[in-house]
Design a protein around this motif. Structure first.
Motif, PDB file in Angstrom:
ATOM      1  N   TYR A 169       0.180  -1.424  -0.067  1.00 31.84           N
ATOM      2  CA  TYR A 169       0.124  -0.107  -0.501  1.00 31.84           C
ATOM      3  C   TYR A 169       0.847   1.299  -0.325  1.00 31.84           C
ATOM      4  CZ  TYR A 169       0.745   0.253   5.148  1.00 31.84           C
ATOM      5  OH  TYR A 169       1.218   0.196   6.045  1.00 31.84           O
ATOM      6  N   LEU A 170      -0.196   2.445  -0.480  1.00 35.81           N
ATOM      7  CA  LEU A 170       0.727   3.664  -0.122  1.00 35.81           C
ATOM      8  C   LEU A 170       0.412   4.785   0.785  1.00 35.81           C
ATOM      9  CD1 LEU A 170       0.712   2.566  -3.313  1.00 35.81           C
ATOM     10  CD2 LEU A 170       1.963   4.863  -4.511  1.00 35.81           C
ATOM     11  N   LYS A 171       0.883   5.158   1.791  1.00 35.93           N
ATOM     12  CA  LYS A 171       0.220   6.061   2.672  1.00 35.93           C
ATOM     13  C   LYS A 171       1.014   7.262   2.400  1.00 35.93           C
ATOM     14  CE  LYS A 171       0.052   7.032   7.790  1.00 35.93           C
ATOM     15  NZ  LYS A 171       0.598   5.652   8.910  1.00 35.93           N
ATOM     16  N   ALA A 172      -0.790   8.784   2.387  1.00 37.54           N
ATOM     17  CA  ALA A 172       0.058   9.589   2.731  1.00 37.54           C
ATOM     18  C   ALA A 172       0.976  10.290   3.887  1.00 37.54           C
ATOM     19  CB  ALA A 172      -0.909  10.931   1.635  1.00 37.54           C
ATOM     20  N   ASP A 173       2.437  10.698   3.903  1.00 41.89           N
ATOM     21  CA  ASP A 173       2.711  12.112   4.772  1.00 41.89           C
ATOM     22  C   ASP A 173       3.129  13.148   4.256  1.00 41.89           C
ATOM     23  OD1 ASP A 173       4.083  12.278   7.302  1.00 41.89           O
ATOM     24  OD2 ASP A 173       5.533  10.724   7.197  1.00 41.89           O
ATOM     25  N   ASN A 203      -5.017  -2.216 -10.120  1.00 44.70           N
ATOM     26  CA  ASN A 203      -5.466  -3.475  -9.162  1.00 44.70           C
ATOM     27  C   ASN A 203      -4.936  -2.242  -7.637  1.00 44.70           C
ATOM     28  OD1 ASN A 203      -2.979  -3.391 -10.448  1.00 44.70           O
ATOM     29  ND2 ASN A 203      -2.232  -4.156  -8.595  1.00 44.70           N
ATOM     30  N   PHE A 204      -4.285  -1.365  -8.156  1.00 49.95           N
ATOM     31  CA  PHE A 204      -3.988   0.105  -7.141  1.00 49.95           C
ATOM     32  C   PHE A 204      -5.793   1.271  -7.108  1.00 49.95           C
ATOM     33  CE2 PHE A 204      -0.578  -1.913  -7.825  1.00 49.95           C
ATOM     34  CZ  PHE A 204       0.463  -1.065  -6.438  1.00 49.95           C
ATOM     35  N   ARG A 209      -8.041   8.927   2.408  1.00 57.12           N
ATOM     36  CA  ARG A 209      -7.246  10.340   2.365  1.00 57.12           C
ATOM     37  C   ARG A 209      -6.160  10.078   1.802  1.00 57.12           C
ATOM     38  NH1 ARG A 209      -5.713  14.163   5.085  1.00 57.12           N
ATOM     39  NH2 ARG A 209      -6.946  13.523   7.198  1.00 57.12           N
ATOM     40  N   SER A 210      -5.909   8.567   3.090  1.00 60.21           N
ATOM     41  CA  SER A 210      -4.251   8.846   3.136  1.00 60.21           C
ATOM     42  C   SER A 210      -3.951   7.160   2.604  1.00 60.21           C
ATOM     43  CB  SER A 210      -3.573   9.100   4.480  1.00 60.21           C
ATOM     44  OG  SER A 210      -4.382   9.947   5.606  1.00 60.21           O
ATOM     45  N   TYR A 211      -4.731   6.727   1.583  1.00 64.03           N
ATOM     46  CA  TYR A 211      -3.927   5.101   1.907  1.00 64.03           C
ATOM     47  C   TYR A 211      -4.690   5.141  -0.142  1.00 64.03           C
ATOM     48  CZ  TYR A 211      -2.577   4.432   6.610  1.00 64.03           C
ATOM     49  OH  TYR A 211      -2.390   4.342   7.908  1.00 64.03           O
ATOM     50  N   ILE A 212      -3.728   4.936  -0.721  1.00 63.47           N
ATOM     51  CA  ILE A 212      -4.167   3.251  -1.501  1.00 63.47           C
ATOM     52  C   ILE A 212      -3.802   2.246  -1.417  1.00 63.47           C
ATOM     53  CG2 ILE A 212      -3.442   3.292  -4.440  1.00 63.47           C
ATOM     54  CD1 ILE A 212      -3.379   6.384  -4.000  1.00 63.47           C
ATOM     55  N   VAL A 213      -4.756   1.010  -1.815  1.00 60.03           N
ATOM     56  CA  VAL A 213      -4.058  -0.097  -1.688  1.00 60.03           C
ATOM     57  C   VAL A 213      -3.892  -1.162  -2.063  1.00 60.03           C
ATOM     58  CG1 VAL A 213      -5.796  -0.833  -1.128  1.00 60.03           C
ATOM     59  CG2 VAL A 213      -4.618  -2.679   0.048  1.00 60.03           C
ATOM     60  N   SER A 232      -0.897  -8.757   5.128  1.00 64.81           N
ATOM     61  CA  SER A 232       0.404  -8.803   5.886  1.00 64.81           C
ATOM     62  C   SER A 232       0.042  -8.290   7.083  1.00 64.81           C
ATOM     63  CB  SER A 232       1.192  -7.678   5.193  1.00 64.81           C
ATOM     64  OG  SER A 232       0.341  -6.338   5.652  1.00 64.81           O
ATOM     65  N   ASN A 233      -1.253  -8.535   7.299  1.00 60.92           N
ATOM     66  CA  ASN A 233      -1.359  -8.608   9.193  1.00 60.92           C
ATOM     67  C   ASN A 233      -1.408  -7.306   9.370  1.00 60.92           C
ATOM     68  OD1 ASN A 233      -1.467 -11.708   9.993  1.00 60.92           O
ATOM     69  ND2 ASN A 233       0.413 -11.771  10.032  1.00 60.92           N
ATOM     70  N   GLU A 234      -1.741  -6.228   8.406  1.00 59.74           N
ATOM     71  CA  GLU A 234      -1.930  -5.020   8.836  1.00 59.74           C
ATOM     72  C   GLU A 234      -3.682  -4.650   8.839  1.00 59.74           C
ATOM     73  OE1 GLU A 234       1.549  -2.748   7.723  1.00 59.74           O
ATOM     74  OE2 GLU A 234       2.449  -3.825   6.315  1.00 59.74           O
ATOM     75  N   GLN A 235      -3.859  -3.925   8.666  1.00 59.86           N
ATOM     76  CA  GLN A 235      -4.978  -2.763   8.860  1.00 59.86           C
ATOM     77  C   GLN A 235      -4.996  -1.466   8.240  1.00 59.86           C
ATOM     78  OE1 GLN A 235      -8.043  -3.358  12.131  1.00 59.86           O
ATOM     79  NE2 GLN A 235      -6.793  -5.268  12.972  1.00 59.86           N
ATOM     80  N   LEU A 236      -5.927  -1.158   7.061  1.00 56.93           N
ATOM     81  CA  LEU A 236      -6.219   0.513   6.980  1.00 56.93           C
ATOM     82  C   LEU A 236      -7.697   0.589   6.581  1.00 56.93           C
ATOM     83  CD1 LEU A 236      -3.817  -0.330   3.628  1.00 56.93           C
ATOM     84  CD2 LEU A 236      -3.242   0.953   6.234  1.00 56.93           C
ATOM     85  N   PRO A 237      -8.280   1.868   7.774  1.00 52.13           N
ATOM     86  CA  PRO A 237      -9.202   2.196   7.485  1.00 52.13           C
ATOM     87  C   PRO A 237      -9.357   3.025   5.404  1.00 52.13           C
ATOM     88  CG  PRO A 237      -7.300   3.573   8.362  1.00 52.13           C
ATOM     89  CD  PRO A 237      -6.834   2.607   7.671  1.00 52.13           C
ATOM     90  N   PHE A 238     -11.422   2.382   5.633  1.00 51.86           N
ATOM     91  CA  PHE A 238     -11.057   3.414   4.744  1.00 51.86           C
ATOM     92  C   PHE A 238     -12.269   4.643   4.689  1.00 51.86           C
ATOM     93  CE2 PHE A 238     -14.028  -0.596   4.558  1.00 51.86           C
ATOM     94  CZ  PHE A 238     -15.281  -0.104   4.721  1.00 51.86           C
ATOM     95  N   SER A 239     -12.471   5.263   3.962  1.00 52.30           N
ATOM     96  CA  SER A 239     -13.436   6.389   4.381  1.00 52.30           C
ATOM     97  C   SER A 239     -14.690   6.839   3.568  1.00 52.30           C
ATOM     98  CB  SER A 239     -13.285   7.682   4.896  1.00 52.30           C
ATOM     99  OG  SER A 239     -12.863   8.083   3.562  1.00 52.30           O
ATOM    100  N   ASN A 240     -15.788   6.947   4.108  1.00 52.73           N
ATOM    101  CA  ASN A 240     -16.922   7.035   3.002  1.00 52.73           C
ATOM    102  C   ASN A 240     -17.229   7.919   2.348  1.00 52.73           C
ATOM    103  OD1 ASN A 240     -18.949   5.599   5.044  1.00 52.73           O
ATOM    104  ND2 ASN A 240     -19.196   7.076   6.287  1.00 52.73           N
ATOM    105  N   SER A 241     -15.972   8.295   2.039  1.00 55.12           N
ATOM    106  CA  SER A 241     -15.704   9.746   0.808  1.00 55.12           C
ATOM    107  C   SER A 241     -14.683   8.981  -0.165  1.00 55.12           C
ATOM    108  CB  SER A 241     -14.563  10.583   1.174  1.00 55.12           C
ATOM    109  OG  SER A 241     -13.449   9.849   1.404  1.00 55.12           O
ATOM    110  N   TYR A 242     -14.750   7.667   0.192  1.00 59.99           N
ATOM    111  CA  TYR A 242     -14.005   6.460  -0.831  1.00 59.99           C
ATOM    112  C   TYR A 242     -14.522   5.339  -1.151  1.00 59.99           C
ATOM    113  CZ  TYR A 242     -10.116  10.008  -1.737  1.00 59.99           C
ATOM    114  OH  TYR A 242      -9.461  10.861  -1.983  1.00 59.99           O
TER     115      TYR A 242
END
Length: 257
Positions: A169-173, A203-204, A209-213, A232-242
């Motif tokens: 994934y990609l994470k905005a910082d 496939n991405f 707002r902060s994540y592309i998976v 990979s045993n990680e969790q990412l949030p998804f938001s209603n706007s996406y």
């Protein structure tokens, strides 16, 4: 890519993925001499169905957003009001950055000239697997360059060649982007997430707002908690706007709400 899904009582979805090279969507009748068009992946494993739509303008929204490589437009009747016509397809070419390869299916030779004139890449009057296979072969031959399999980014004074298949994934910082890699490494690039969103394959998917998976690494989606679980045993949030992006992922697995 080919996907399967299992729905649980908590609206949790298990997804399995098999990597392939080209994605396509189907508009209209999905039958090709008794074989559903989306099942052609079993005959041509380099192609994967990414969506099935009736012949209406909602399909245009999906094509514009998710940029499939091919669009199979099965015209089994005369166009009626609000349906996609050759003129609508021609208009799409004026605003799409990436033009899909349009294949028209119709047994009328009269429709063929209008379709090609409107910008269709190919036209089939015989809707059988053999003819469709030849059309797919023509698509691969006419592809002007090989599909990109990697991305070159600059991180500090180094250049990194990142294979798409290795990016989880990609994470905005702020104004930089962190790439989470399959080997556990985090690589920082000094470009915004929006910049990379426009340079990634289908496939991405942006889920926040902060994540592309990379959906190849998604193992579960929990709607009730707005969580995307990765293998990979990680969790990412998804938001209603996406949420429409998440719904599109589920739609590819034949799930609707």
């Amino acid at each position: 890519m080919r996907y399967t899904a299992v729905r649980s009582k908590e609206h949790t979805f298990e997804l399995n993925f098999l990597t392939v090279q080209y994605s396509f969507v189907v508009i209209g009748n999905q039958q090709v001499e008794g074989i559903r068009v989306e099942d052609i992946s079993s005959f041509f494993p380099r192609f994967s169905c990414a969506g099935i739509f009736p012949n209406d303008l909602k399909a245009i929204e999906y094509i514009t957003k998710f940029k499939p490589h091919l669009v199979i437009f099965n015209v089994d009747s005369e166009p009626v009001e609000n349906e996609i016509t050759c003129n609508v397809v021609a208009e799409m070419f004026q605003y799409l950055d990436t033009i899909p390869y349009f294949i028209a299916l119709n047994n009328s030779s009269e429709f063929a000239f209008k379709a090609i004139q409107s910008g269709f890449s190919d036209y089939l009057t015989r809707s059988d697997i053999h003819s469709l296979g030849k059309s797919l072969a023509r698509f691969e031959k006419r592809t002007p360059f090989p599909l990109q399999h990697s991305l070159c980014i600059r991180s500090y004074n180094d250049f990194h060649i990142l294979k798409f298949r290795d990016i989880i994934y990609l994470k905005a910082d702020n104004n930089s982007t962190d790439f989470r890699m399959i080997n556990g490494e985090n690589i920082t690039a000094y470009k915004t997430l929006k910049h990379f969103e426009n340079n990634l394959p289908a496939n991405f998917i942006r889920i926040h707002r902060s994540y592309i998976v990379n959906i190849q690494f998604v193992s579960r989606i929990q709607i009730s908690k707005s969580k995307c679980f990765l293998n990979s045993n990680e969790q990412l949030p998804f938001s209603n706007s996406y949420r429409d992006s998440v719904d599109a992922l589920l739609f590819r697995n034949g799930i609707s709400f």
